[in-house]
Design a protein around this motif. Structure first.
Motif, PDB file in Angstrom:
ATOM      1  N   UNK A  69       0.804  -1.219   0.000  1.00 28.76           N
ATOM      2  CA  UNK A  69       0.000   0.000   0.000  1.00 28.76           C
ATOM      3  C   UNK A  69       0.841   1.275   0.000  1.00 28.76           C
ATOM      4  N   UNK A  70       2.088   1.193   0.420  1.00 28.72           N
ATOM      5  CA  UNK A  70       2.931   2.396   0.517  1.00 28.72           C
ATOM      6  C   UNK A  70       3.128   3.060  -0.847  1.00 28.72           C
ATOM      7  N   UNK A  71       3.563   2.339  -1.882  1.00 27.90           N
ATOM      8  CA  UNK A  71       3.711   3.006  -3.176  1.00 27.90           C
ATOM      9  C   UNK A  71       2.387   3.525  -3.733  1.00 27.90           C
ATOM     10  N   UNK A  72       1.315   2.794  -3.470  1.00 26.25           N
ATOM     11  CA  UNK A  72      -0.012   3.223  -3.938  1.00 26.25           C
ATOM     12  C   UNK A  72      -0.418   4.526  -3.253  1.00 26.25           C
ATOM     13  N   UNK A  73      -0.241   4.592  -1.946  1.00 22.94           N
ATOM     14  CA  UNK A  73      -0.606   5.801  -1.186  1.00 22.94           C
ATOM     15  C   UNK A  73       0.246   6.989  -1.614  1.00 22.94           C
ATOM     16  N   UNK A  74       1.537   6.777  -1.766  1.00 21.23           N
ATOM     17  CA  UNK A  74       2.421   7.869  -2.179  1.00 21.23           C
ATOM     18  C   UNK A  74       2.046   8.366  -3.574  1.00 21.23           C
ATOM     19  N   UNK A  75       1.694   7.449  -4.460  1.00 20.66           N
ATOM     20  CA  UNK A  75       1.271   7.837  -5.806  1.00 20.66           C
ATOM     21  C   UNK A  75      -0.030   8.623  -5.769  1.00 20.66           C
ATOM     22  N   UNK A 111       9.440   9.712  -5.190  1.00 22.27           N
ATOM     23  CA  UNK A 111      10.638   9.045  -4.685  1.00 22.27           C
ATOM     24  C   UNK A 111      10.263   7.911  -3.730  1.00 22.27           C
ATOM     25  N   UNK A 112       9.340   8.178  -2.800  1.00 20.62           N
ATOM     26  CA  UNK A 112       8.921   7.140  -1.851  1.00 20.62           C
ATOM     27  C   UNK A 112       8.282   5.971  -2.599  1.00 20.62           C
ATOM     28  N   UNK A 113       7.403   6.270  -3.551  1.00 20.18           N
ATOM     29  CA  UNK A 113       6.735   5.202  -4.303  1.00 20.18           C
ATOM     30  C   UNK A 113       7.749   4.339  -5.052  1.00 20.18           C
ATOM     31  N   UNK A 114       8.691   4.986  -5.730  1.00 15.73           N
ATOM     32  CA  UNK A 114       9.714   4.245  -6.476  1.00 15.73           C
ATOM     33  C   UNK A 114      10.616   3.453  -5.524  1.00 15.73           C
ATOM     34  N   UNK A 115      11.048   4.095  -4.457  1.00 21.55           N
ATOM     35  CA  UNK A 115      11.954   3.422  -3.524  1.00 21.55           C
ATOM     36  C   UNK A 115      11.299   2.211  -2.878  1.00 21.55           C
ATOM     37  N   UNK A 116      10.040   2.333  -2.486  1.00 18.75           N
ATOM     38  CA  UNK A 116       9.376   1.201  -1.832  1.00 18.75           C
ATOM     39  C   UNK A 116       8.921   0.127  -2.806  1.00 18.75           C
ATOM     40  N   UNK A 117       8.752   0.493  -4.062  1.00 17.32           N
ATOM     41  CA  UNK A 117       8.356  -0.490  -5.042  1.00 17.32           C
ATOM     42  C   UNK A 117       9.558  -1.210  -5.659  1.00 17.32           C
ATOM     43  N   UNK A 118      10.691  -0.488  -5.809  1.00 17.70           N
ATOM     44  CA  UNK A 118      11.819  -1.048  -6.556  1.00 17.70           C
ATOM     45  C   UNK A 118      13.090  -1.167  -5.712  1.00 17.70           C
ATOM     46  N   UNK A 119      13.503  -0.076  -5.076  1.00 19.78           N
ATOM     47  CA  UNK A 119      14.811  -0.053  -4.405  1.00 19.78           C
ATOM     48  C   UNK A 119      14.843  -0.802  -3.077  1.00 19.78           C
ATOM     49  N   UNK A 120      13.866  -0.530  -2.221  1.00 14.75           N
ATOM     50  CA  UNK A 120      13.874  -1.088  -0.859  1.00 14.75           C
ATOM     51  C   UNK A 120      12.453  -1.508  -0.472  1.00 14.75           C
ATOM     52  N   UNK A 121      11.919  -2.549  -1.132  1.00 18.97           N
ATOM     53  CA  UNK A 121      10.559  -2.978  -0.774  1.00 18.97           C
ATOM     54  C   UNK A 121      10.488  -3.485   0.668  1.00 18.97           C
ATOM     55  N   UNK A 122       9.335  -3.274   1.288  1.00 23.62           N
ATOM     56  CA  UNK A 122       9.155  -3.720   2.663  1.00 23.62           C
ATOM     57  C   UNK A 122       8.788  -5.195   2.738  1.00 23.62           C
ATOM     58  N   UNK A 123       8.018  -5.674   1.809  1.00 21.19           N
ATOM     59  CA  UNK A 123       7.500  -7.036   1.916  1.00 21.19           C
ATOM     60  C   UNK A 123       8.330  -7.968   1.167  1.00 21.19           C
TER      61      UNK A 123
END
Length: 123
Positions: A69-75, A111-123
């Motif tokens: 949900x993080x990248x979705x919310x940031x987007x 940046x947050x959406x990209x980072x959490x989706x590609x660079x440093x995903x949480x899940x």
């Protein structure tokens, strides 16, 4: 990087909650005259969406599967900020103060959406 992203997510969530509270207590026109084109119902709906997005930014701290949900919310927040810019300029306003602020927030969200989706995903 993970700690840095969490700090950004928390700050963005706080920023978004403050914006939502502001929307519940002020009309779009009181906020920025160029935003008067936004009907009050839509303005309040945006506040609700912003509260939901803020929750989605911090929910993965408590429930790991919610990390998607993080990248979705940031987007979503970025789209709202870009929409404010578009409405501001379509109203014929040439002042750049608020649009620059909205663009900075949108860039942070991207940046947050990209980072959490590609660079440093949480899940």
């Amino acid at each position: 990087m993970n700690i840095f992203l969490w700090i950004l997510q928390i700050l963005l969530a706080l920023h978004t909650v403050m914006g939502a509270v502001w929307k519940f207590s002020h009309s779009a026109e009181q906020t920025m005259p160029s935003l008067k084109a936004i009907p009050s119902g839509v303005w309040w709906a945006l506040a609700g969406v912003e509260l939901l997005c803020a929750l989605c930014l911090i929910l993965p701290a408590l429930y790991k599967p919610a990390a998607v949900l993080v990248p979705v919310a940031a987007t979503c927040i970025a789209v709202i900020m870009l929409s404010f810019c578009a409405i501001h300029f379509l109203a014929g306003n040439t002042d750049l103060g608020s649009p620059i602020y909205w663009l900075v927030v949108a860039a942070l969200c991207a940046f947050i959406a990209y980072a959490r989706a590609v660079l440093q995903p949480l899940g």
